[in-house]
Design an enzyme around this catalytic site. Structure first.
Site, PDB file in Angstrom:
ATOM      1  N   SER A 144       0.982  -1.128   0.081  1.00 25.72           N
ATOM      2  CA  SER A 144       0.010  -0.029  -0.185  1.00 25.72           C
ATOM      3  C   SER A 144       0.953   1.213  -0.036  1.00 25.72           C
ATOM      4  CB  SER A 144      -1.008   0.089   1.322  1.00 25.72           C
ATOM      5  OG  SER A 144      -1.448   1.268   1.360  1.00 25.72           O
ATOM      6  N   TYR A 158      -2.187  -0.284  10.025  1.00 25.70           N
ATOM      7  CA  TYR A 158      -2.205  -0.716   8.512  1.00 25.70           C
ATOM      8  C   TYR A 158      -1.028  -0.163   7.686  1.00 25.70           C
ATOM      9  CZ  TYR A 158      -4.022  -1.273   3.842  1.00 25.70           C
ATOM     10  OH  TYR A 158      -4.098  -1.877   2.427  1.00 25.70           O
TER      11      TYR A 158
END
Length: 246
Positions: A144, A158
């Site tokens: 990501s 995250y």
């Protein structure tokens, strides 16, 4: 070389391949000539539907239930893939989860599960798949762009897991270089998937190009990294996010 070896179909395994980016990657790899196994956890209907679509189009596919938090399930998915199709040529590790909460509110159970799937599961998937991979194979992780910058409150865990993947890829690339196995990481920004459902308008305003990405655009990058042309690239993290982190 025998005729059988000359025409051997390449084999790919996509962890987290039933929906979104994983499904797009599996579909593209089939178009590129791979037989593809894909894992799923919560949506067997989506996985089986994708397999049917691939087979109706003349491709070969296999859906395997496997929770990436479970080491035994990861190893079993690799074993089933090899049993059905033969040694692996490419693995795409897309399985991951997103939990958002600020540091004062983040629960231990959510923390442990994110670490188990987004970091440990990635490592174990690579470890298991490359043990059954032909030399010269391809490892592709889906990380990501939050590994570069955590732009949203509540995304600290995250972002941490995705930064860990980006660093992990560099070390594993060195480990596997003697076997000519390349290891690369794709870092998408906002993509139109189940994970971003309901947030598209807000996310669109944060992307300089004025739109979120489509799963097929990430799959195109997967296709390149799984192909022969990418053989001199390893240990890299490639960001595809419409300029989100610029």
């Amino acid at each position: 070389m025998s005729d059988d070896m000359a025409v051997r179909q390449k084999v790919a395994l996509v962890f987290g391949g039933s929906r979104g980016i994983g499904a797009a990657a599996a579909t593209r790899l089939v178009q590129d000539g791979f037989a593809v196994a894909l894992t799923y956890v919560s949506r067997p209907d989506k996985a089986e539907q994708l397999v049917r679509t691939i087979e109706e189009g003349g491709g070969r596919a296999l859906a395997v239930e496997a929770d990436s938090a479970d080491p035994a399930a990861i190893r079993a998915a690799v074993a089933r893939t090899v049993q059905r199709f033969g040694p692996i040529d490419a693995v795409v590790v897309n399985a991951g989860i997103l939990r958002l909460a600020t540091v004062d509110a983040f629960g231990l159970e959510d923390l442990d599960r994110m670490l188990a799937i987004n970091i440990r599961g990635v490592f174990l998937a690579i470890q298991a798949a490359t043990a059954q991979m032909r030399d010269g194979g391809r490892v592709i992780t889906i990380g990501s762009n939050t590994a570069i910058r955590a732009s949203i409150r509540g995304s600290s865990v995250y972002a941490m897991t995705k930064a860990a993947v980006a660093t992990m890829v560099k070390g594993i690339a060195l480990d596997l270089a003697p076997r000519r196995i390349t290891v690369n990481n794709i870092q998408p920004g906002p993509i139109d998937t189940d994970m971003t459902e309901g947030h598209i308008p807000a996310l669109t305003g944060m992307v300089p190009l004025g739109r979120v990405g489509q799963p097929r655009e990430v799959a195109t990058l997967v296709s390149y990294l799984a192909g022969d042309e990418s053989g001199y690239m390893t240990g890299a993290s490639l960001t595809i996010d419409g300029g989100f982190v610029l």
